[in-house]
Write a protein that holds these residues in place. Structure first.
Motif, short mmCIF file in Angstrom:
data_model
loop_
_atom_site.label_atom_id
_atom_site.label_comp_id
_atom_site.label_asym_id
_atom_site.label_seq_id
_atom_site.Cartn_x
_atom_site.Cartn_y
_atom_site.Cartn_z
N UNK A 326 0.84 -1.20 0.00
CA UNK A 326 0.00 0.00 0.00
C UNK A 326 0.88 1.25 0.00
N UNK A 327 0.29 2.37 -0.42
CA UNK A 327 1.03 3.63 -0.39
C UNK A 327 1.00 4.21 1.02
N UNK A 328 1.97 5.06 1.36
CA UNK A 328 1.95 5.72 2.67
C UNK A 328 0.66 6.51 2.91
N UNK A 329 0.12 7.14 1.88
CA UNK A 329 -1.12 7.90 2.05
C UNK A 329 -2.30 6.99 2.40
N UNK A 330 -2.32 5.79 1.83
CA UNK A 330 -3.40 4.85 2.15
C UNK A 330 -3.28 4.38 3.59
N UNK A 331 -2.05 4.09 4.05
CA UNK A 331 -1.86 3.72 5.45
C UNK A 331 -2.30 4.85 6.36
N UNK A 332 -1.95 6.09 6.00
CA UNK A 332 -2.37 7.24 6.81
C UNK A 332 -3.89 7.35 6.87
N UNK A 333 -4.55 7.08 5.75
CA UNK A 333 -6.01 7.11 5.70
C UNK A 333 -6.61 6.05 6.61
N UNK A 334 -6.07 4.84 6.53
CA UNK A 334 -6.60 3.72 7.31
C UNK A 334 -6.45 3.93 8.81
N UNK A 335 -5.41 4.65 9.21
CA UNK A 335 -5.11 4.80 10.63
C UNK A 335 -5.52 6.17 11.16
N UNK A 336 -6.40 6.86 10.43
CA UNK A 336 -6.95 8.13 10.89
C UNK A 336 -8.38 7.92 11.40
N UNK A 337 -8.88 8.89 12.13
CA UNK A 337 -10.24 8.82 12.68
C UNK A 337 -11.25 8.91 11.54
N UNK A 338 -12.06 7.86 11.37
CA UNK A 338 -13.03 7.80 10.29
C UNK A 338 -14.47 7.95 10.78
N UNK A 339 -14.66 8.20 12.07
CA UNK A 339 -16.02 8.29 12.61
C UNK A 339 -16.42 9.74 12.84
N UNK A 340 -17.54 10.20 12.26
CA UNK A 340 -18.03 11.55 12.54
C UNK A 340 -18.31 11.72 14.04
#
Length: 431
Positions: A326-340
């Motif tokens: 995976x790209x670093x940006x995808x890892x950053x996306x996966x490990x960021x807060x995704x809940x409103x």
């Protein structure tokens, strides 16, 4: 002769330790070089060995790595207490829900290839879900008892909802509502079904919540496993092997055991109150010939060193040994807060993705969002998850470290060990 044997043993151990991580992690370093106090890290051994001696856990394999250096790696106790089989570093564990991050990585790999659209409705890949309803409990005026009313979803659930557990799909045993009861009656954990058959069965049941409104842990990742099959054109076990475990050198991670691997399976110990082992798939039922349902939510087996490869890949931003998943940006996306912020949430003890615990959920992991609120040490941005049979890991990008704990025990008893593991590791961390 004895001296020669000792030298041979040392050489074999050194080669084996290096082979665990290939080129991604150097051989074990002095612990201060890895950023830990050796005296304080020894408390891990003292604590877990004491629990083993008291008979509360059969054994454990523990690994801590920082900045690409192996700081701690020990096998303690028994692989099978009743048979007096010592625990080995290469013991294989049922990792249960620690399968979920691997399945989530598989889906994100396919998203990077344009084969999965995270905002697409699930029905785009699995038409069975096109007409799924939401189950709402209402009091039946004629009986005075709650009855299930089926309502249209306000919007369709998306792949994004599956990844972050806001789909409305739940685990039947985790609640008492009429929807949970319907899940229990549907025998959704049947090991004799394929993922396609599982999805057909699940799609006939109502959702417990409106999509996107509530975080509730459930069968979302099993549905993702089926989407990965549809998008990739191959069974989930083959995709995971060809695209993830084999490239990363995770040779003991799979949905089933080979005959050669079977003797390395770690077992839960007998519960003295019942005289039986707590419920878990037996080694006889974990062979390739017996597997039909590849549970993307909880079906994998693995070793500590294998899962360390996976953690190091994530910590490296999606790459290991020259292999990029995976790209670093995808890892950053996966490990960021995704809940409103207005998402309703529940959870279990210190792993709950709630504001009260200073945590939320990303795409496959719980993530720490606040330096406070949580009683355990850690860094903002660390991410983690656990398994139903006592396994646990976390990754701390700020400290450039990760830790993996593998024990086989019922989940309700494992919280004490997760918390102690984290306290002991951070207690040994040097500035």
């Amino acid at each position: 002769m004895n001296r020669n044997r000792k030298l041979l043993a040392i050489c074999v151990l050194a080669c084996w330790t290096g082979s665990i991580f290939g080129q991604s992690l150097p051989k074990s370093q002095p612990r201060e070089d890895a950023g830990f106090s050796s005296e304080r890290l020894s408390r891990l051994t003292t604590f877990f060995q004491g629990e083993i001696d008291r008979g509360t856990i059969p054994g454990a394999v523990l690994l801590v790595s920082r900045d690409g250096k192996l700081a701690y790696f020990k096998a303690l106790g028994y692989q099978d207490r009743e048979k007096s089989i010592p625990m080995k570093p290469e013991a294989i564990f049922r990792i249960a829900s620690m399968t979920k991050p691997i399945t989530s990585v598989a889906v994100m790999m396919l998203a990077e290839e344009g084969k999965i659209d995270l905002l697409a409705p699930v029905s785009q890949y699995l038409p069975e879900f096109k007409d799924v309803k939401v189950g709402v409990e209402k009091i039946d005026s004629s009986t005075g008892k709650p009855a299930l009313s089926l309502e249209d979803p306000q919007r369709q659930m998306t792949v994004h909802d599956l990844l972050r557990h806001t789909s409305g799909l739940v685990y039947g045993p985790f609640g008492n509502s009429l929807v949970h009861q319907a899940y229990n009656k549907a025998n959704l954990f049947d090991g004799n079904q394929t993922l396609a058959e599982f999805v057909t069965k699940l799609s006939k049941l109502p959702l417990a919540h409106q999509p996107g409104k509530v975080w509730e842990y459930g069968m979302s990742i099993d549905v993702l496993g089926r989407i990965a099959e549809v998008a990739s054109g191959m069974p989930l076990d083959q995709f995971v092997e060809r695209r993830i475990t084999k490239p990363l050198g995770m040779h003991d991670t799979a949905f089933y055991l080979s005959a050669a691997q079977a003797p390395r399976l770690a077992e839960l110990q007998v519960d003295p109150s019942t005289g039986k082992r707590p419920g878990a798939s037996s080694v006889e039922n974990l062979t390739k010939e017996k597997q039909k349902w590849f549970s993307g939510g909880g079906g994998l087996l693995s070793t500590v060193s294998d899962y360390a490869q996976f953690c190091q890949m994530l910590l490296n931003g999606g790459e290991l040994n020259g292999v990029r998943l995976l790209s670093p940006k995808t890892i950053a996306l996966m490990t960021s807060d995704q809940l409103p912020p207005d998402t309703l949430r529940s959870g279990y003890e210190e792993v709950a993705p709630t504001p009260e615990m200073g945590q939320s959920f990303g795409l496959g992991f719980a993530v720490r969002t606040d330096v406070g609120h949580n009683p355990l040490p850690g860094s903002v941005g660390n991410y983690f998850w656990a398994g139903a049979y006592g396994t646990y890991f976390w990754i701390d990008p700020q400290a450039k470290m990760f830790a993996v704990m593998m024990v086989q025990m019922p989940f309700p008893q494992s919280g004490h060990y997760r918390r102690a593991f984290r306290e002991l590791v951070y207690g040994a961390l040097l500035p």
